[in-house]
Design an enzyme around this catalytic site. Structure first.
Site, short mmCIF file in Angstrom:
data_model
loop_
_atom_site.label_atom_id
_atom_site.label_comp_id
_atom_site.label_asym_id
_atom_site.label_seq_id
_atom_site.Cartn_x
_atom_site.Cartn_y
_atom_site.Cartn_z
N GLY A 140 0.82 -1.22 0.00
CA GLY A 140 0.00 0.00 0.00
C GLY A 140 0.84 1.25 0.00
O GLY A 140 0.44 2.31 -0.51
N ASN A 141 2.07 1.14 0.53
CA ASN A 141 2.96 2.30 0.57
C ASN A 141 3.58 2.61 -0.79
O ASN A 141 4.22 3.64 -0.96
CB ASN A 141 4.05 2.08 1.61
CG ASN A 141 3.48 2.09 3.01
OD1 ASN A 141 2.58 2.86 3.31
ND2 ASN A 141 3.98 1.23 3.88
N LYS B 30 -4.82 -7.08 14.57
CA LYS B 30 -4.52 -6.12 13.51
C LYS B 30 -5.11 -4.75 13.85
O LYS B 30 -6.33 -4.59 13.86
CB LYS B 30 -5.09 -6.63 12.19
CG LYS B 30 -4.72 -5.78 10.99
CD LYS B 30 -3.31 -6.07 10.53
CE LYS B 30 -3.01 -5.35 9.23
NZ LYS B 30 -1.62 -5.52 8.82
N LYS C 67 -2.09 -9.02 2.77
CA LYS C 67 -2.12 -9.03 1.30
C LYS C 67 -1.07 -9.97 0.71
O LYS C 67 -1.25 -10.47 -0.41
CB LYS C 67 -2.02 -7.62 0.74
CG LYS C 67 -0.75 -6.85 1.05
CD LYS C 67 0.31 -6.96 -0.02
CE LYS C 67 1.54 -6.21 0.43
NZ LYS C 67 2.76 -6.62 -0.30
N LYS D 286 6.00 -11.76 4.22
CA LYS D 286 6.49 -11.88 2.85
C LYS D 286 7.28 -13.16 2.66
O LYS D 286 7.10 -13.91 1.69
CB LYS D 286 7.34 -10.65 2.47
CG LYS D 286 6.54 -9.36 2.43
CD LYS D 286 7.41 -8.14 2.31
CE LYS D 286 6.58 -6.88 2.14
NZ LYS D 286 5.52 -6.68 3.13
#
Length: 311
Positions: free
Chosen positions: A12-13, A129, A211, A273
């Site tokens: 998102g960044n 979260k 994500k 990741k």
């Protein structure tokens, strides 16, 4: 060169830095598209996923600020859908321009994507979260006393609502996404980890799906050859930011798993990741995963990659 089916997961960044205006985010995506179009120019089929953390956080603030009895705030799953649409629109526009400048004749489509989670996922019993605005301890405890939400103190900055972050078990629209890819359409999907849905009726639930895990699940389901997870650095490191830091280039699943056990990767940033890359490589016959930066895509195309995860 062999054509590859690639899932690219953007953070998102990569879309939002300091300026939250739509103009600034669209300009950031113009830059992003210039990197991604290199893969399309090479002849690869591209499926783009993206984060939405900053965007959905801002949208929740706007919803809360404007909420009233006659105009109630939208729930989290709907806010995820709203950001999928807005970011998808901006990204389609940027990719169309980047392809037109190179005389590439391809269509781009955004799929509002529902990601299926298990209602029995233990994450629902332990929401972790943080989302939405910071509140004082008194405000947060008053809301919790009313039995509405769960709040936790967040890094000394105040109290924030926390929601579950369950693992994705399926993606409702994966066949549609695959059909579009087979037709040569560049697809944007699973935005923000996807809209979390559960049960036979696929009811929207109050959760945020990571994500990277959603992108991995999508890559599995569409039979991708390659999963590229983009982050802020060209490579994964062990002993990061220490005098003995070491850059990982080609690395096996087993080696990465020993580094996870040793605590080398931060839970909120690099760990998901790495875990997503491992899962994809384990669960596919010939699949390969790469973790690198957006800026390193040109080097990746020419054989100089980031961190390549192999069986």
């Amino acid at each position: 060169m062999n054509k590859r089916k690639i899932v690219v997961a953007l953070g998102g960044n990569a879309i939002l830095s300091d300026d939250a205006s739509s103009e600034a985010q669209q300009q950031a995506l113009v830059t992003t598209a210039e990197y991604l179009v290199q893969l399309i120019e090479r002849g690869d089929d591209l499926i783009i996923s993206h984060g939405n953390g900053p965007q959905v956080g801002n949208l929740l603030l706007q919803q809360a600020a404007a909420a009233s009895e006659s105009n109630p705030a939208m729930p989290l799953d709907t806010c995820v859908a709203m950001t999928q649409g807005s970011i998808g629109y901006w990204m389609q526009n940027a990719l169309n321009k980047a392809m037109a400048a190179r005389n590439i004749q391809k269509d781009v489509a955004t799929i509002v994507t529902q990601v299926i989670v298990d209602e029995q996922d233990p994450a629902f019993k332990n929401p972790t979260k943080p989302i939405g605005p910071f509140l004082s301890e008194a405000e947060a405890k008053a809301i919790m006393a009313a039995g509405k939400d769960t709040f936790k103190e967040d890094s000394g900055r105040g109290w924030r609502k926390v929601v579950a972050s369950p693992k994705p078990v399926g993606i409702k629209e994966y066949q549609v996404i695959n059909q579009l890819v087979e037709l040569g359409v560049v697809t944007i999907s699973a935005g923000g980890g996807g809209i979390p849905v559960a049960g036979k009726s696929l009811r929207g639930v109050e959760a945020v799906i990571d994500k990277d895990f959603a992108s991995e699940k999508l890559a599995e389901l569409v039979g991708a050859d390659l999963l590229i997870i983009l982050t802020g650095v060209d490579n994964v490191y062990i002993n990061y930011n220490k005098p003995d830091q070491k850059k990982l280039e080609e690395v096996s699943v087993a080696e990465l798993e020993t580094y996870i056990e040793a605590g080398h990767f931060a839970a909120g940033s690099m760990l998901p990741k790495v875990e997503a890359a491992i899962t994809f490589v384990k669960n596919t016959d010939n699949g390969k995963a790469i973790i690198t930066s957006l800026e390193n895509i040109e080097n990746l195309i020419h054989g100089v990659s980031g961190t390549v995860v192999v069986k």
